[in-house]
Design a protein around this motif. Sequence first.
Motif, PDB file in Angstrom:
ATOM      1  N   TYR B  13      47.170  35.178  45.104  1.00 18.62           N
ATOM      2  CA  TYR B  13      47.561  33.879  44.529  1.00 18.62           C
ATOM      3  C   TYR B  13      47.784  32.904  45.658  1.00 18.62           C
ATOM      4  O   TYR B  13      48.157  33.289  46.766  1.00 18.62           O
ATOM      5  N   VAL B  15      50.260  30.038  46.549  1.00 18.61           N
ATOM      6  CA  VAL B  15      51.521  29.476  46.068  1.00 18.61           C
ATOM      7  C   VAL B  15      51.913  28.258  46.887  1.00 18.61           C
ATOM      8  O   VAL B  15      51.540  28.126  48.048  1.00 18.61           O
ATOM      9  N   ARG B  23      49.463  34.618  48.605  1.00 18.32           N
ATOM     10  CA  ARG B  23      50.408  35.677  48.275  1.00 18.32           C
ATOM     11  C   ARG B  23      49.605  36.802  47.635  1.00 18.32           C
ATOM     12  O   ARG B  23      49.047  36.648  46.550  1.00 18.32           O
ATOM     13  N   ALA B  25      48.756  39.768  45.568  1.00 14.68           N
ATOM     14  CA  ALA B  25      49.335  40.444  44.414  1.00 14.68           C
ATOM     15  C   ALA B  25      48.670  41.806  44.218  1.00 14.68           C
ATOM     16  O   ALA B  25      49.285  42.738  43.727  1.00 14.68           O
ATOM     17  N   PRO B  44      57.082  49.847  41.053  1.00 13.88           N
ATOM     18  CA  PRO B  44      58.324  49.074  40.937  1.00 13.88           C
ATOM     19  C   PRO B  44      58.048  47.621  40.529  1.00 13.88           C
ATOM     20  O   PRO B  44      56.895  47.220  40.418  1.00 13.88           O
ATOM     21  N   ASN B  45      59.104  46.848  40.360  1.00 11.14           N
ATOM     22  CA  ASN B  45      58.933  45.437  39.981  1.00 11.14           C
ATOM     23  C   ASN B  45      58.129  44.706  41.051  1.00 11.14           C
ATOM     24  O   ASN B  45      58.331  44.906  42.242  1.00 11.14           O
ATOM     25  N   GLY B  46      57.225  43.891  40.597  1.00 17.11           N
ATOM     26  CA  GLY B  46      56.421  43.093  41.532  1.00 17.11           C
ATOM     27  C   GLY B  46      55.340  43.887  42.221  1.00 17.11           C
ATOM     28  O   GLY B  46      54.759  43.437  43.208  1.00 17.11           O
ATOM     29  N   ALA B  47      55.023  45.076  41.693  1.00 17.43           N
ATOM     30  CA  ALA B  47      54.026  45.921  42.355  1.00 17.43           C
ATOM     31  C   ALA B  47      52.608  45.398  42.144  1.00 17.43           C
ATOM     32  O   ALA B  47      51.730  45.613  42.966  1.00 17.43           O
ATOM     33  N   GLY B  48      52.395  44.720  41.051  1.00 14.12           N
ATOM     34  CA  GLY B  48      51.048  44.228  40.763  1.00 14.12           C
ATOM     35  C   GLY B  48      50.469  44.806  39.489  1.00 14.12           C
ATOM     36  O   GLY B  48      49.273  44.699  39.231  1.00 14.12           O
ATOM     37  N   LYS B  49      51.319  45.397  38.652  1.00 13.18           N
ATOM     38  CA  LYS B  49      50.831  46.015  37.413  1.00 13.18           C
ATOM     39  C   LYS B  49      50.326  44.956  36.441  1.00 13.18           C
ATOM     40  O   LYS B  49      49.204  45.023  35.936  1.00 13.18           O
ATOM     41  N   THR B  50      51.177  43.950  36.201  1.00 13.35           N
ATOM     42  CA  THR B  50      50.786  42.901  35.268  1.00 13.35           C
ATOM     43  C   THR B  50      49.566  42.149  35.789  1.00 13.35           C
ATOM     44  O   THR B  50      48.659  41.807  35.019  1.00 13.35           O
ATOM     45  N   THR B  51      49.545  41.936  37.098  1.00 10.99           N
ATOM     46  CA  THR B  51      48.393  41.260  37.689  1.00 10.99           C
ATOM     47  C   THR B  51      47.108  42.020  37.389  1.00 10.99           C
ATOM     48  O   THR B  51      46.098  41.431  36.995  1.00 10.99           O
ATOM     49  N   GLU B  88      53.255  41.705  28.548  1.00 10.26           N
ATOM     50  CA  GLU B  88      54.678  42.023  28.701  1.00 10.26           C
ATOM     51  C   GLU B  88      55.476  40.884  28.093  1.00 10.26           C
ATOM     52  O   GLU B  88      55.061  39.734  28.129  1.00 10.26           O
ATOM     53  N   GLU B 165      54.079  47.493  29.640  1.00 13.08           N
ATOM     54  CA  GLU B 165      55.452  47.891  29.362  1.00 13.08           C
ATOM     55  C   GLU B 165      55.759  47.918  27.867  1.00 13.08           C
ATOM     56  O   GLU B 165      56.585  47.152  27.374  1.00 13.08           O
ATOM     57  N   HIS B 197      57.907  51.426  33.859  1.00 11.55           N
ATOM     58  CA  HIS B 197      58.793  51.914  34.915  1.00 11.55           C
ATOM     59  C   HIS B 197      59.429  53.210  34.469  1.00 11.55           C
ATOM     60  O   HIS B 197      60.139  53.837  35.226  1.00 11.55           O
TER      61      HIS B 197
ATOM     62  N   LYS C 257      49.181  31.499  33.890  1.00 14.96           N
ATOM     63  CA  LYS C 257      50.442  31.872  34.571  1.00 14.96           C
ATOM     64  C   LYS C 257      50.886  33.268  34.188  1.00 14.96           C
ATOM     65  O   LYS C 257      50.812  33.631  33.047  1.00 14.96           O
TER      66      LYS C 257
HETATM   67  N1  LIG Z   1      51.227  33.236  39.021  1.00 15.92           N
HETATM   68  C1  LIG Z   1      51.602  33.788  40.171  1.00 15.92           C
HETATM   69  N2  LIG Z   1      51.615  33.047  41.292  1.00 15.92           N
HETATM   70  C2  LIG Z   1      51.988  33.602  42.460  1.00 15.92           C
HETATM   71  N3  LIG Z   1      52.325  34.870  42.625  1.00 15.92           N
HETATM   72  C3  LIG Z   1      52.331  35.674  41.546  1.00 15.92           C
HETATM   73  C4  LIG Z   1      51.959  35.163  40.265  1.00 15.92           C
HETATM   74  N4  LIG Z   1      52.036  36.167  39.385  1.00 15.92           N
HETATM   75  C5  LIG Z   1      52.439  37.242  40.082  1.00 15.92           C
HETATM   76  N5  LIG Z   1      52.616  36.956  41.381  1.00 15.92           N
HETATM   77  C6  LIG Z   1      53.018  37.880  42.436  1.00 15.92           C
HETATM   78  O1  LIG Z   1      52.221  39.011  42.362  1.00 15.92           O
HETATM   79  C7  LIG Z   1      52.984  40.172  42.616  1.00 15.92           C
HETATM   80  C8  LIG Z   1      52.758  41.177  41.496  1.00 15.92           C
HETATM   81  O2  LIG Z   1      53.300  40.663  40.295  1.00 15.92           O
HETATM   82  P1  LIG Z   1      53.152  41.438  38.914  1.00 15.92           P
HETATM   83  O3  LIG Z   1      53.632  40.529  37.857  1.00 15.92           O
HETATM   84  O4  LIG Z   1      51.777  41.951  38.801  1.00 15.92           O
HETATM   85  O5  LIG Z   1      54.166  42.621  39.108  1.00 15.92           O
HETATM   86  P2  LIG Z   1      54.516  43.807  38.073  1.00 15.92           P
HETATM   87  O6  LIG Z   1      54.054  45.035  38.702  1.00 15.92           O
HETATM   88  O7  LIG Z   1      53.993  43.500  36.728  1.00 15.92           O
HETATM   89  O8  LIG Z   1      56.086  43.733  38.085  1.00 15.92           O
HETATM   90  P3  LIG Z   1      57.139  43.990  36.870  1.00 15.92           P
HETATM   91  O9  LIG Z   1      57.341  45.442  36.805  1.00 15.92           O
HETATM   92  O10 LIG Z   1      58.349  43.274  37.331  1.00 15.92           O
HETATM   93  O11 LIG Z   1      56.562  43.418  35.629  1.00 15.92           O
HETATM   94  C9  LIG Z   1      54.413  39.719  42.753  1.00 15.92           C
HETATM   95  O12 LIG Z   1      54.710  39.747  44.129  1.00 15.92           O
HETATM   96  C10 LIG Z   1      54.428  38.342  42.234  1.00 15.92           C
HETATM   97  O13 LIG Z   1      55.310  37.561  42.984  1.00 15.92           O
END
Ligand SMILES: Nc1ncnc2c1ncn2[C@@H]1O[C@H](COP(=O)(O)OP(=O)(O)OP(=O)(O)O)[C@@H](O)[C@H]1O
Lengths: 306, 313, 257
Positions: B13, B15, B23, B25, B44-51, B88, B165, B197, C257
């Motif tokens: 991303y 930012v 950044r 992801a 863990p949180n912020g690992a990149g799963k949702t991405t 999610e 999730e 998680h 987003k």
């Molecule tokens: N729209 C965005 N712009 C910038 N950075 C982003 C964006 N979306 C996600 N990120 C970054 O990408 C990384 C992965 O985010 P992601 O949402 O994939 O995590 P996750 O594994 O789903 O976490 P969680 O378990 O908290 O849902 C994070 O560091 C987050 O800050």
Amino acid sequence: MSGSRKVTAAASVLLLLSLAGSVLLLRRLDQARTTATPEEVLYLNSPKWVKRLSLGYDGLLADIYWTRAVQYFGGRHVVGAKDYRLLYPLLEITTALDPKLIVAYQFGANFVAPNPPEGAGMPDKAVALVEYGIRNNPDNWKLYYELGFIYYYMKPTDYGKAAEAFERGTKVPNAHPFLRVLAAQMAQHAGEIETSRMLWQAAYATTQEELLRKNAVAHLRALKVDEDITGLETMVARYREQTGVLPSNFNVLIGEGMLLGVPVDPDGKPYKLMPDGRIELRSPEDFSFVVKGLPPGYVPGPPKFH
Amino acid sequence: MIAIETIHLEKTYAVGFWRKKPRVALRPLNLTVEEGEVFGFLGPNGAGKTTTLKLLMGLVSPTGGTARILGKNIYEAEVKAQIGFLPEQPYFYDYLTAKELLEYYAQLSGMQPKERSQKIDAMLERVGLKDAARLQLRKFSKGMLQRVGLAQAILHDPKVVFLDEPMSGLDPMGRREVRDLIEELKQQGKTVFFSTHILSDAEALCDRVAVIHQGELRGVGRVAELTSSVAGKVELIWNGSAVPAGFSALGAECYTSGERARAVVADVQQEAALEILRRERLRLISLTPVRSSLEEYYLQKVNSAVKPAGVAQ
Amino acid sequence: MSRVVYIAANTFREAVRDRVLYNLIAFAVLLSGAAILVGQISIDIERLVVVNLGLTAVSLFGVVIAIFIGIGLVSKEMEKRTLYTVLSRPVRRWEFIVGKFFGLAGTLLVNTFFMAVGVFAALLYVSHKFQSSDAWILVALFFIVLQLLILCSLALLFSSFSSPLLSAVFAFSLFVIGSFAEDLRLFARMTRGLTHGLAATAAYLVPNFSALNVIGQVAHEQPISWHLIACNTAYALAYSTMAICGAVLIFERRNLK
Ligand SMILES: Nc1ncnc2c1ncn2[C@@H]1O[C@H](COP(=O)(O)OP(=O)(O)OP(=O)(O)O)[C@@H](O)[C@H]1O
Ligand SMILES: [Mg+2]
């Protein structure tokens, strides 16, 4: 992503087509509406109402009306319309919204006062407009100059009022010295061409506005032509007195030592010596406001500015 | 047949408003999920799963790489008709009722009118929202929205289901129901790809799991193998408050707590360790092979990630 | 194609449920109050006042609604992430945009229809009968609808790349600027050189609302030329198409987003 590329291509093409279409349609709409009614140009025709409805944004609104006034005059007008009816109300509204807009008064003096086709032929309105300007900007000498200018070009010239206007102007701090000269010349009804030249030179010097300057230049050119032709015709008359015949061309006069060369107009084109002894301009259509040197029966077009 | 395949799929991303900073992801991800598998995506949180899921759904465009679902490009409409997605913390149109919402999604998925109304009623019943079918969604609780989200994800009978999730926000009963639902999908031969998680859920449901951390894939494994394999270590527990000197030479991890002491050694060292205890006349209480749990696997993968630089040097 | 229809229908339903049409009540109160008042105090110009006031109110109410729901269309769906589940279905992004546009257009049409009924009722109240020149009021209403279409395509365009609040500000500013579009074009014609290029581009890109406002003319029972009707209709269609294409181009590339 090939599907997406197709969408992109199609949307881009459609966008360009519709853009081109809308521009063409706008041009058609503008053409259809060139014969705008006075109401449309004015939106509202009462200065008081405009002021009230401006909700305090009178500066911006004044600029809009001013643009309209200049456009109406400068754009549509010069190409031939002889309709100055709207100029005065537009200026009236403009100055009601922004009484400090000096150039609007200058426009009024130049184009509201003169008779058609050079102006709206409303010297009284022009005087009222400039007097309103003076009330709101008593320290601006240019407005007194404009007022005197209107009186001088009134038919018949009102020397008394013109002198008074210039005189008032001399009392303003930092007034241009030529106001004093003009006041004196008015008082003694001095030589017409000289005074006119001075007035128009002053008109040129007192503004940055292009149209006003062009107008002044056109008048100065016309004065030069009138002066030249008067001189030449006097010369021809003298030659005739001395020899009993009319000169057939300028070379005869040059041979006599009366002229140094073939006389030319402000554009550098030689004047024409007619068989009947008159002097004519080679291209009368290039000059506005001239009174001499025109072919018999010539009808001047609307003013042209260079 | 391969249900989901990512090839060097990555996302960075940008930012910031003016000077965009990158950044990361998701680092280039290579992953394959077989058809019929239940695949857990852990991290863990912020690992990149949702991405990753958003990339697979074509909601964000990848910085690099591609992905295929059922052997086809993910942007093709045909593919989209065969997948279901639960985002999610799902959120839906406030002013529609649950029934209308499902109706709308059924239309968009190209379901036939006849098929629609039957399926919708059955689905509402299945996710326990029968009583709330005519309530506008803005009056739904978080867990109820999660249930609606699940319903819309599987309504059109997709072959591959993506759940981000799926257990979050649900009460214990709800979690149980979702577990059952995933089991059921598995029975029907669907592919389920879900992030979570909650390791116990993953352990109970998944055929395979992947662990991702800081955007990087740290490991993929078959759950059965991870939890049954002997890790090649044994644990000894004996009475006594001290650890004999010889253990450190064996490279053992030792812990003491009150009257008990504990050591974990490689199984080849088992005899040597017993010999030391015997020599010291300490009483052995138990000797057990160490079984790795999914949790250990997860922690190991994630922690190894925290200090990768140190390890490498 | 059917998906466009479904999306449009859903948009319409959402907008209607979101109490958008409640504005009609305010409108009705305003107009009937005015009609009664005017009927009592002004002789001769009742019709003029009712037409002027009624059509102006239709236009302003419509503009506000077009902007507010127009903005919500895309950016709210993005912000609230309702889009995720829509776009993970076999729905192409352009279908979503086009569907949204038609849904909103439908909402505005219905809204304008009810307001128009109100205007005619007020007119009937003050002048007790309709006359043939009242037909021009329909033309003015049609132009208002065209105006709203342009505005909602613009709202869609802005909300495809900026936040709801900014989109609302952009759209409203363009409405104001567009009402002076004719002046802008006149102004552009007077400039020279580089400024001319810039001014002319801006003047032609700004939506032309000035020619779409014929309320004053209609109030004075002046006829409106067919040429103007045709040109305005074609223009509104071209301009909305342009804005929607822009929205599609941006939205195709947009990361959610
Ligand atoms: N729209 C965005 N712009 C910038 N950075 C982003 C964006 N979306 C996600 N990120 C970054 O990408 C990384 C992965 O985010 P992601 O949402 O994939 O995590 P996750 O594994 O789903 O976490 P969680 O378990 O908290 O849902 C994070 O560091 C987050 O800050
Ligand atoms: Mg997440």
